[in-house]
Design an enzyme around this catalytic site. Sequence first.
Site, short mmCIF file in Angstrom:
data_model
loop_
_atom_site.label_atom_id
_atom_site.label_comp_id
_atom_site.label_asym_id
_atom_site.label_seq_id
_atom_site.Cartn_x
_atom_site.Cartn_y
_atom_site.Cartn_z
N ARG A 21 -1.20 12.42 10.18
CA ARG A 21 0.06 13.14 10.41
C ARG A 21 0.20 14.31 9.47
NH1 ARG A 21 3.55 7.76 11.46
NH2 ARG A 21 2.69 7.55 13.55
N ASP B 290 3.84 -1.13 11.67
CA ASP B 290 3.38 0.19 11.27
C ASP B 290 2.74 0.81 12.49
OD1 ASP B 290 2.57 1.77 8.49
OD2 ASP B 290 1.25 2.18 10.20
N ARG C 287 9.07 2.75 11.47
CA ARG C 287 10.13 2.31 10.55
C ARG C 287 11.45 2.11 11.29
NH1 ARG C 287 9.58 8.21 7.76
NH2 ARG C 287 7.45 7.48 7.89
N SER D 249 6.52 7.23 13.08
CA SER D 249 6.50 5.92 12.42
C SER D 249 7.20 4.81 13.19
CB SER D 249 7.18 6.09 11.07
OG SER D 249 7.62 4.87 10.57
N ASP E 102 0.79 -1.23 0.00
CA ASP E 102 0.00 0.00 0.00
C ASP E 102 0.82 1.28 0.00
OD1 ASP E 102 1.02 -0.33 2.54
OD2 ASP E 102 -0.88 -0.17 3.60
N HIS E 103 2.04 1.23 0.55
CA HIS E 103 2.80 2.48 0.70
C HIS E 103 3.53 2.89 -0.57
CE1 HIS E 103 2.03 1.97 4.94
NE2 HIS E 103 2.76 3.01 5.26
C1 MIC Z 1 3.65 6.44 8.48
O1 MIC Z 1 2.45 6.70 8.55
O2 MIC Z 1 4.54 7.22 8.83
C2 MIC Z 1 4.04 5.08 7.96
C3 MIC Z 1 4.71 5.28 6.67
O3 MIC Z 1 2.90 4.29 7.75
C4 MIC Z 1 4.95 4.43 8.98
C5 MIC Z 1 5.57 3.17 8.55
C6 MIC Z 1 6.72 3.35 7.61
O4 MIC Z 1 7.51 4.26 7.77
O5 MIC Z 1 6.82 2.53 6.71
C7 MIC Z 1 4.32 4.18 10.34
O6 MIC Z 1 3.42 4.89 10.71
O7 MIC Z 1 4.78 3.30 11.08
FE1 SF4 Z 2 -0.33 4.65 5.18
FE2 SF4 Z 2 0.89 5.41 7.44
FE3 SF4 Z 2 -0.63 7.13 6.03
FE4 SF4 Z 2 -1.75 5.16 7.32
S1 SF4 Z 2 -0.62 6.84 8.20
S2 SF4 Z 2 -2.22 5.79 5.23
S3 SF4 Z 2 -0.28 3.50 7.09
S4 SF4 Z 2 1.29 6.16 5.38
#
Ligand code: MIC
Ligand code: SF4
Length: 754
Positions: free
Chosen positions: A448, A160, A645, A643, A95-96
Site C-alpha cells: 500500500r 487483517d 480494521r 484495511s 507485529d504492527h
Molecule cells: C494494513 O496493512 O493496513 C493493516 C494495518 O495491516 C490493516 C490492519 C489494521 O489496520 O490493523 C489491514 O490491512 O487489515
Molecule cells: Fe503489516 Fe499490513 Fe503492512 Fe502487511 S500490509 S506489513 S500486515 S501493516
Amino acid sequence: MVFDLDMIKKVYAKYPERIEAARKAVGRPLTLSEKILYAHLWDGNASEAFERGKSYVDFAPDRVAMQDATAQMALLQFMQAGKKRVAVPSTVHADHLIQARVGATKDLQDSLNQNNEVFNFLSSISNKYGIGFWKPGAGIIHQVVLENYAFPGGMMIGTDSHTVNAGGLGMVAIGVGGADAVDVMAGMAWELKFPKLIGVKLTGKLNGWTSAKDVILKVADILTVKGGTGAIVEYFGEGAISLSCTGKGTICNMGAEIGATTSTFGYDESMRRYLAATGREEVVKAADAIAEHLTGDREVYENPYQYFDQLIEINLSELEPHINGPFTPDRGTPVSKMKAEASANEWPTKVEWGLIGSCTNSSYEDLARAASIVKQAVAAGITPKAEFGINPGSEQVRYTADRDGILSDFEKMGTKIFTNACGPCIGQWDREGAEKQEKNTIVHSFNRNFSKRADGNPNTHAFVTSPEMVAALAIAGDLTFNPITDKLTNEKGEAIKLSAPVGDELPTKGFAVEDNGYQAPAEDGSNVEVKVAADSSRLQLLDNFPTWDGQNIRDAKLLIKVKGKCTTDHISMAGPWLKYRGHLDNISNNMLIGAVNFFNDRTNEVKNQLTGAYGEVPATQRAYKVAGVSSIVVGDHNYGEGSSREHAAMEPRHLGVKAVIVKSFARIHETNLKKQGMLALTFANESDYNKIQENDTFNFVDLASFSPEKSLTLEICHSNGSRDEIQLNHTYNASQIEWFKAGSALNLIKLMEN
Ligand code: MIC
Ligand code: SF4
C-alpha cells in the site's frame, strides 16, 4: 514441529466426499476456489449450487489469525461471548506495534517498553482462551502463517486484509473484521456472499528483472483498486506453476489492493518444496493423497472462459518490471515508461529511501534477490544515493538470511535492519525530517502507498515495486533509472551495468532459527486472569452498543460529505494512532480526520450545524452526540478500501453516527459496519451524491420496513426549504438486519448465550 496436523488431516479426510457432493450439486467441473468453498460448508455436503455474487453462504473456516493492532478489539469482543476456549485453532501475532527507527535491537526494546501493557494483555488473553501467541519480533503475521500454518485446500479468516497472503499455499484465506473472527472463534458459522471468480492465466516464465511482484502490479493496473471486489482471483497455467511459493504469496497478498475477497493457486511442486523446507513433510504427505482435489479441474483450466466470470491472461515472458504509484497501488508504470510518466506528472525523481519488507515481500527469496543487486553495487564501488532499510518477514527468515551472509551484504551498503515486523509499512517509522512535509519520493516493496501511510507526510510520493527494483532504484537514487538499459557510475567514474537479480528460492542449507518467538497457550486457561486497568489509556472494556429504538432516524445532520478516495487509513489512521487500538473512546479521536471535506477541500474541518462553526470531525461529532442529534456520513466510491480494521466502523458507531451512505463500499468495511449495528447504504442513483449539501437535514422514511432486497427512502431537507427524496440500496440479508436491530452482531450473540 507441525502445528495442528490432526486438524489438517481431518479436513483432508472429508475432501473426497465433499467434492463429490459439490460436483453433483453444481453439475460441471469445478474451479479450485469452488472446491475449497464447497469443502468448507457449515452444513456439510453440498445439496445445492450457490449463485456467485448473490447467495449468502455459511462456512466453517479451519483457523483464525489475528495481529496485535486488530486482535485487541477482536479479543475484547470475544471476552464478551462467554466462551471458555476458541473453537478453532487461532493465533495472535505481535507485529504492527513495533516502530522502525534505528535498528532491530533498540527498536524492539523501545517497543516492549512502550507497549508492555498491550503485549501483556494479548499474551494473557491468548493463554486463557487457547490461542497461540507469537511474541514481538517473531515476525509479520502473514509470513509466520505461511511458514507455519497455511495448508493447501484449507480455509482461514484473519483480522487483517492481507490474510489473503496464504493463497500462496493454496488456501482460501480471507481478511475480516474482529467481529467475524469472534463468530468463528465462538464456534459459529461464518457468513460470506458466495464470491464471483476471476481467472488469471499465466503463460511463459519470469526472466531477468521481472519478479512475481510484477504480476500483481500488472493485475492491479488492469483491475484497479475495486476491480476484484466480491471475487476470488484464481491463478493457473504453466506460468503459475513456475512461480515460487512465496512469490505466489506476494501475488495473493496484494490481491487485497484490488479489493478481491482472496486469491489462490492450485497445489503444485513449489508448494511441496516450501512445505518441506519449512518442516512440514507430513502436510505434503497428507496433501499428496488428495492432490487432485487441491487444484482446479483440467476442463476448467483448458476452457477457462466457460468457468470464470472474468478472465485475464498474462505472458510472464513479456512482462516488464512495474513501479506502481504514487498514492495508490493500482497506478502501474512499466519501468521503461517511468521517465516520461514522472516528468509528465512532475513526480520528484530523486529517491530518498528504499525500503524492503512488509508481509508481501519479505521472504528469503526476496531478500536473496535484492541482496544480489546490492552485492554487485558494493563490489563495483558504487555508493548508494538513497538510504536503505529492511524488515525481514520472520525471525526464521532473518536468522537464516543472517547465517547465509545476506544481511551482511546489505549492511555493507549501510542498510538499516529493522525488526521483523510491519514497521514503515504501517506508519511505524520515525523518519527523520518527515514533519517538514517536503515533497519527496520513496520506493518500497510493500503493498500500500496511500497518502501519509509510511511516514505521515502527505507529500511523500511512495512507489511500490519488487525488492530487487527497490534495491536498484535506491542505489541509483533515481526513480527513472531503468536497470535493464541504464548504467550507474562508480567511485572511479566508470559506467557499470547491473546484471539481473539472482537468488535462491529457498535456503540451500535449510531454514534455521534459535527462538522463533512462539508461546503456546495453557492446556487449561480457566484460571488465567486477564487484566484491563480501569484508568488505562490503551485498553478499555467494551460496553454494548444501544439497540435500535424501532423509530425512523430523523433530523440527522451531515457530519461530512467525503470527496474522493477514502480508505480506512483516512477513516481511522494508523501510525501514531495504533497505540489506541484497544481503547475505543480514545481512538475515536481520529475518526475521519484524513477524509477530504467536499465543501472546503480540507481535511478534519467540518461545519457544526448546531453552531455554524467549523471544527475537527471527531469533536464535531462528539458535540452532536452530547446534543442528542443524529448524523450521517456521505462518501464516494470504494469507501473503506484497504484495511480490515473495524475501528473504522466502531468509531462512528461509538460516537453516534447512524448511517454511512456512499456510492460503493469495499467488502470488509461494509461488513464491519453491518456487524457493528450501523446502516451501510449506497445511493441507488449514484448522482444523488451531488444532491447532498452542507446544511442538509435527513429523515429516514421507511426504516420500520427495513428488509432484504428492498431499498430505503431518505428525505433530504435543504436549507432553502426545498426537499429531495432519494432511494438507498443495501445488501443486508434477514439475519444482518437483526444485527442492526440488536445494536450489533455481538449483542445478538450475547442474547443467544443468555
Ligand atoms: C494494513 O496493512 O493496513 C493493516 C494495518 O495491516 C490493516 C490492519 C489494521 O489496520 O490493523 C489491514 O490491512 O487489515
Ligand atoms: Fe503489516 Fe499490513 Fe503492512 Fe502487511 S500490509 S506489513 S500486515 S501493516
